[in-house]
Design a protein around this motif. Structure first.
Motif, PDB file in Angstrom:
ATOM      1  N   ALA A   1      38.736  35.432  46.014  1.00 24.48           N
ATOM      2  CA  ALA A   1      37.633  36.402  46.559  1.00 24.48           C
ATOM      3  C   ALA A   1      37.487  37.597  45.877  1.00 24.48           C
TER       4      ALA A   1
ATOM      5  N   ARG B   1      36.117  36.647  42.315  1.00 23.46           N
ATOM      6  CA  ARG B   1      34.976  36.301  41.917  1.00 23.46           C
ATOM      7  C   ARG B   1      33.853  37.441  42.220  1.00 23.46           C
TER       8      ARG B   1
ATOM      9  N   GLU C   1      40.233  37.132  54.417  1.00 24.00           N
ATOM     10  CA  GLU C   1      40.802  35.967  53.516  1.00 24.00           C
ATOM     11  C   GLU C   1      42.390  36.330  53.507  1.00 24.00           C
TER      12      GLU C   1
ATOM     13  N   ASP D   1      34.960  41.535  54.775  1.00 26.95           N
ATOM     14  CA  ASP D   1      35.290  40.736  53.739  1.00 26.95           C
ATOM     15  C   ASP D   1      35.813  41.399  52.338  1.00 26.95           C
TER      16      ASP D   1
END
Length: 397
Positions: A42, A45, A288, A385
């Motif tokens: 994550a 990215r 995550e 996130d």
């Protein structure tokens, strides 16, 4: 807008992707569960970098983690630079291959004294084990086997070569120069975590081509090369300056780590000479991360000011302790840390002794007897996130 790094010269090609991602922030390797392929993927990215945690895992488990990370990033291969080229793997250095341990600590007498201290510490843990109804390993069973340590370390190096890891970082010690030479021959840049200018010189002298400079506010284990050494308290920016001065004739890229929870800190560390900045605690509450339920509960309470608050300023109440593992590490303050503050400097023995107690306590939601690794800025983190956390750490955003 992404802020530029403070690099004074281009990095070597093999290191550029790992240490100079579009966003100069790396998610730190957090052993014991929080680090996952999903978390690293994550962050990659979203433009950052990061390291998988090889500590407390077997070589086969780390191989599987690398395969999983690459699978998660398979659809991003067309991007430049590819996220799949922007990660590394962090490995613990066991005592058997740690050249920073003084010879005096390896004598038969010193080893016998250590074994006696571990056995005595086990006896002190028996009452708590009984109260928790948790098993307590035999002292002899937790004594590490040097031959086994060397064998497993060699298996990690083989995995690095066979899977062509983009980079390797070492923590908990300093491997021999031959280890750095072996990885360099395979095209794998290797670095080491240091906590002082003296350690930095030693790391570069052994062949490290980058350093993770860890300051005193870091959550979790301190990266002192000698496990018995008391970690320093020099603030991170000053420490960066000291390391740069010590390496003025042999400069290498520096990753600043320890207590970083906002973009302002990142910007100041880049301005102080860091090539990139590493953050761990900031990511602990991300979906995550593999942070345990008990750990998440404690962190949420810290953020809300409901518990683990410092009486003076309301910030996170943390302290460095050997109580949980036998190695200095920063945790939210718990009664266990006070009760067993005199735990011997014996990792992994103490870690193995307390592991079953901590697991039972965590299953019961008992936060008084579990390690709650966290940096000093734990009260400032958010449950968002990983990509959002990375954006909040990005200077200029």
């Amino acid at each position: 807008m992404t802020a530029p790094t403070s690099r004074l010269a281009p990095l070597p090609d093999a290191l550029d992707a790992v240490l100079a991602p579009p966003v100069p922030v790396l998610v730190a390797p957090m052993a014991g569960g929080p680090s996952t392929p999903g978390l690293v993927a994550a962050v990659l990215r979203a433009g950052g970098g990061g390291f998988l945690a090889g500590g407390m895992r077997t070589p086969d488990q780390v191989r599987a983690q690398v395969d999983r990370l690459r699978a998660l990033l398979a659809d991003d291969g067309a991007r430049t630079p590819s996220p799949a080229a922007r990660f590394g793997v962090n490995l613990f250095v066991p005592d058997a291959v740690n050249t920073a341990i003084p010879d005096a600590a390896r004598t038969p007498g010193a080893l016998a004294a250590r074994a006696e201290a571990v056995a005595a510490h086990r006896e002190r843990l028996t009452a708590l084990a009984r109260d928790l109804d948790a098993p307590l390993p035999d002292a002899a069973a937790v004594t590490p086997d040097p031959a086994r340590e060397r064998e497993q370390f060699a298996a990690f190096l083989a995995a690095a070569e066979e899977q062509a890891w983009p980079a390797v970082s070492f923590t908990f010690g300093l491997p021999a120069p031959a280890v750095f030479d072996r990885l360099a021959a395979a095209g794998i840049p290797a670095g080491v975590t240091v906590t002082s200018a003296e350690e930095a010189r030693a790391g570069v002298g052994h062949g490290a081509v980058f350093l993770v400079v860890q300051g005193p506010k870091a959550g979790g284990h301190r990266g002192t090369l000698d496990p018995a050494a008391r970690p320093g308290i020099t603030d991170l920016r000053t420490l960066l300056s000291e390391v740069r001065q010590a390496l003025r004739d042999t400069p290498v890229p520096l990753v600043a780590a320890g207590g970083v929870t906002d973009a302002g800190q990142v910007g100041r560390l880049l301005a102080a000479g860091a090539t990139a900045v590493s953050a761990g605690t900031a990511f602990l509450l991300t979906p995550e991360a593999g942070t345990s339920a008990a750990h998440r509960t404690a962190l949420r309470q810290t953020v809300a000011g409901a518990a683990f608050a410092h009486p003076d300023d309301g910030g996170a109440a943390t302290a460095v302790t050997r109580a949980f593992t036998g190695r200095w590490a920063r945790s939210l303050v718990t009664p266990f840390m006070d009760e067993f503050a005199d735990a011997p400097a014996a990792y992994p023995e103490v870690n193995a002794l307390t592991g079953p107690l901590r697991r039972v306590a965590a299953e019961r939601g008992d936060l008084e007897h579990v390690h709650l690794w966290a940096g000093t800025g734990a009260h400032r983190i958010a449950e968002r996130d990983a990509a959002v956390v990375l954006a909040a750490l990005t200077p200029g955003e």
